[in-house]
Design an enzyme around this catalytic site. Structure first.
Site, PDB file in Angstrom:
ATOM      1  N   THR A   1       2.247   2.801   2.638  1.00 24.35           N
ATOM      2  CA  THR A   1       2.439   3.271   1.268  1.00 24.35           C
ATOM      3  C   THR A   1       1.560   4.492   1.011  1.00 24.35           C
ATOM      4  O   THR A   1       0.927   4.612  -0.020  1.00 24.35           O
ATOM      5  CB  THR A   1       2.205   2.090   0.310  1.00 24.35           C
ATOM      6  N   HIS A   2       1.484   5.375   2.010  1.00 22.50           N
ATOM      7  CA  HIS A   2       0.531   6.486   1.927  1.00 22.50           C
ATOM      8  C   HIS A   2       1.245   7.803   1.623  1.00 22.50           C
ATOM      9  O   HIS A   2       1.176   8.757   2.387  1.00 22.50           O
ATOM     10  CB  HIS A   2      -0.281   6.569   3.225  1.00 22.50           C
ATOM     11  N   LEU A   3       1.931   7.813   0.503  1.00 27.10           N
ATOM     12  CA  LEU A   3       2.542   9.049   0.001  1.00 27.10           C
ATOM     13  C   LEU A   3       1.484   9.839  -0.744  1.00 27.10           C
ATOM     14  O   LEU A   3       0.695   9.270  -1.505  1.00 27.10           O
ATOM     15  CB  LEU A   3       3.689   8.712  -0.948  1.00 27.10           C
TER      16      LEU A   3
END
Lengths: 582, 216
Positions: free
Chosen positions: A511-513
């Site tokens: 979830t590393h946007l």
């Protein structure tokens, strides 16, 4: 619309950055603070009933509800964007604590050169070797400037690990490529599950430098500088997509919420869905939100903080028409630019001889190598820049999502032959992950979708995002290294990662946007300064990984928290006295 | 409201006992048959699903399969609940076909996919095993089959509160202990040796009744 009583500061989002800012402001100043969290509150002990793979890992009970709001996706400006109708590539959290509740707990510092990526890369490789349409930027802050804040973030969470570089001195067993640490980790490394131990030994035998992952699933009982005590991790394997039922994993709900609950000057309100920032004459005046019944409120405030994760921070800026929206045709405008998503993939799936007991472990109980990270290896003759880490983590493999993987020699996907093979290999299947950098490009950005709306009728955020050859070649390179390690671990058969083609909205890759409201040293090329303060609107601060100009290889939480500490210092020490551009 | 339908299954076929079913507890018919109230499927649909799941995950000398785990009960409850009606999916118009990287863009809910898929498998449960396999191979690439295969695996290995993995036969089959509170003593002790504690369900370890999402 009802206008509420004025508050000194309103914070949008009750996750790591929002609650940390609330805690710092109210502990160190007399300011009144309102935190608006759009998700539900957390009950004490609720996670003991959450150890269910279906409802939490598959049905994603801790995540935002896509039926209310999602994003649209396209690969380029020439494509038509369609909504991601269910969660896939990333998992935005909701409820008090946000994604900080369901994270795996891997808590990296970034490599020093990450913060000066444009300058360092241009110096070393020249403009010609940089991708043609890159929009790489320096962060405006250096590793050395951020180091004391990394220390505070690690102490807040009790991060477990072993230093590899203590004030320039190499320490065996740590990551020798990391930036210098002024102090060691607050806690020693976690226990190492079998698969990760196999990875460690194989990596050593090949001459690499394995180290235990920096872990927020802590290795021993720990009391942090705020007096918050947490027990040691018990390796039950319910971390990622779950809340920790014993509170061993650092979560906003167990490190920050107890302090906030004691402070009379802060009020945390749940089920408050912020619609926009109200502003006039270059100053934020407060926010408009809806409660769970749909009633609209105006919360006036002298300071507004966006702390609602990369995508929602950007969307609220666009919906509120603050700053100039990025235009990829001209390169003008700073809001929405430099969208990145860390390159993450199962580099190799290996089939081993002995049982792994892979249900035991923790989200950050693992071993990594950084021998191919950043620029720590020579890129001469390689068709890409930068790199990533390889690691094996035993996060607690569960059967509904992991059963059925068989070696390439098995062709059946169902029926007796498949069943026999899947049973035979079930607990002898292990993965090595790759986590690589994602450079920023002019064509990867966010704006508002012209067609699709959320449950309130507001436009969805539109992602225009695709890989370039730099990421494809880097992933291919890292995959080959991972296969070599898997063989040294004794894998009888392997399934290498098939490679990056186009950005895939269905394959979970962390979830590393990042990006959308990037930080920097100049208002022309960034949305916020290095104190997370809007260049255009000095009483607006935008916290979190929306500020990261491009995507380093490590997980973003620790850096987001360190930058929040740094911003809080500047606000408490200077801005409160003289509210102007820092 | 439609007439309540039941699935009748042999007691010896399911793994020990069916775990609780909240308000609709299965009732015993004679000594050998369980009557499980169905929430979504008709009785004839349930027979087709049970037969198809048993071909995907058969009961054989490698161990119990979909029949013993009660996979059809799991699927019936999932489809009856919010997942089945797409409660959590973004379903705003317009629906348009897109690249596979954008995920499922169809209008049909899981319930509708099953209903249409099952209509094409009429009489499936009366076929012999070879003919059943041929019928499944013919639909192997459809979204319906993809769901059926995924749900069969889920029903084998879910927590028993969801209606599958009856008697924890699935977990015993693969040595999965379920949600245990601690492996602190074991995590570094069993390198390369199988550690297979007796499985426990979430209700057993938490000591409370947990409300599964399909009841919401």
């Amino acid at each position: 619309m009802k206008t509420l009583r004025h508050t000194d500061a309103v914070i949008v989002g009750g996750g790591w950055t929002g609650l940390l800012m609330a805690k710092e402001l109210t502990a160190r100043t007399p300011l009144s603070v309102v935190v608006l969290e759009r998700g539900a509150s957390r009950r004490k002990g609720e996670y003991s009933a959450s150890m269910d793979e279906l409802d939490y890992y598959i049905r994603l009970r801790m995540m935002q509800d896509p039926s209310q709001e999602t994003v649209t996706l396209r690969h380029s400006r020439d494509d038509r964007a369609l909504p991601l109708r269910q969660h896939g590539a990333f998992l935005p959290g909701t409820g008090t604590g946000g994604a900080g509740e369901h994270w795996s707990g891997i808590a990296y510092r970034y490599l020093p050169d990450v913060f000066e990526l444009l300058t360092r890369t241009r110096e070393k490789y020249g403009v010609k070797r940089m991708p043609e349409d890159h929009s790489i930027e320096d962060w405006g802050v250096t590793y050395n400037e951020l180091e004391p804040y990394y220390v505070r973030a690690e102490r807040l969470m009790g991060i477990s690990g072993r230093a590899g570089n203590l004030n320039g001195r190499a320490i065996a067993g740590g990551n020798p490529f990391e930036g210098p640490r002024s102090v060691d980790f607050p806690n020693p490394p976690t226990k190492i599950p079998y698969l990760a131990a196999m990875f460690r030994d194989a990596a050593s035998s090949l001459g690499y430098h394995p180290y235990a992952l920096p872990a927020a699933t802590i290795s021993q009982a720990y009391t942090n500088p705020d007096g918050i005590a947490r027990p040691a991790c018990t390796y039950c394997g319910y971390c990622e997509r779950f809340g920790c039922m014993i509170g061993a994993k650092a979560q906003p709900s167990n490190t920050l919420l107890p302090l906030i609950a004691r402070q009379k000057s802060v009020s945390l309100k749940n089920d408050c869905w912020v619609q926009k920032i109200v502003h006039k004459d270059g100053r934020a005046r407060g926010v408009v939100y809806r409660d769970s019944k749909g009633a609209e409120f105006f919360q006036p405030a002298d300071m507004v903080f966006l702390a609602s994760w990369t995508l929602n921070n950007t969307r609220l800026l666009l919906l509120s028409q603050i700053g100039e929206a990025y235009d990829p045709a001209t390169g003008r405008g700073s809001v929405g630019r430099n969208l990145t998503h860390q390159v993450a993939a199962p580099a190799v799936t290996g089939f081993f001889e002995k049982p792994l007991n892979r249900f035991m472990g923790a989200g950050s109980a693992g071993v990594a190598i950084a021998d191919f990270d950043g620029d720590v290896f020579d890129h001469t003759g390689l068709p890409f820049l930068r790199g990533g880490t390889l690691y094996s983590v035993c996060y607690g493999f569960k059967p509904m999502t992991n059963f059925g993987v068989t070696p390439p020699s098995v062709k059946a996907r169902w029926g007796p032959e498949w069943k026999r093979a899947a049973l035979d290999w079930y607990d002898r299947t292990g993965r090595i992950q790759l986590y690589g950098e994602h450079l920023a490009y002019r064509g990867n950005f966010m704006d508002l979708d012209p067609v699709y709306k959320d449950a309130f009728g507001q436009p969805l955020l539109r992602l225009t995002l695709d890989w370039r050859d730099n990421e494809r070649r880097m992933a291919e390179f890292l995959t080959a290294k991972a296969v070599e390690i898997a063989r040294a671990m004794g894998a009888r058969q392997t399934i290498p990662f098939a490679g990056l083609k186009h950005y895939d909205g269905t394959r979970y890759q962390g979830t590393h946007l990042q990006g959308g409201a990037i930080m920097g040293a100049s208002p022309e090329r960034s949305a916020v300064n290095t104190h997370m303060q809007s260049w255009r609107m000095p009483n607006l601060f935008v916290l979190g990984a929306s500020a990261f100009p491009q995507n380093p290889s490590g997980n973003p939480t620790l850096t987001a928290v360190a930058l929040t500490y740094r911003a809080a210092d500047a606000i408490v020490e200077r801005y409160v006295k003289r509210p102007q551009l820092l | 409201m439609r007439r309540r339908e039941f699935l009748e299954i042999s007691v010896s076929a399911v793994g020990g006992a069916l775990i609780y079913s909240l308000d609709r507890r299965p009732t015993l018919l004679g000594a050998q048959t369980l009557r499980v109230p169905l929430r979504f499927f008709t009785a004839s649909e349930a027979k087709i699903v049970a037969a198809a799941a048993a071909r995907i995950f058969p009961s054989d000398d490698a161990g119990p399969g979909a029949n013993e785990a009660g996979v059809v009960i799991y699927i019936d409850r999932q489809l009856a609940g919010p997942y089945g009606r797409d409660r959590w999916r973004y379903t705003q118009e317009p629906f348009e076909a897109g690249l596979p990287e954008l995920g499922y863009q169809g209008r049909e809910t899981p319930r509708q996919i099953y209903r249409a898929g099952l209509a094409k498998l009429a009489g499936f449960d009366a076929l012999d095993a070879a003919a059943q396999d041929a019928a499944l191979r013919a639909i192997e690439l459809t979204p319906f089959f993809a769901l059926l295969r995924t749900h069969t695996i889920e029903g084998m290995f879910c927590d028993p509160m969801h209606g599958g993995n009856a008697g924890m036969v699935g977990w015993q089959l693969i040595g999965f202990p379920g949600p245990s509170m601690s492996f602190d003593d074991e995590v570094e002790k069993y390198y390369g040796r199988a550690f297979r504690p007796k499985p426990q369900s979430l209700e057993q370890i938490s000591g409370e009744r947990v409300k599964p999402s399909e009841e919401s």
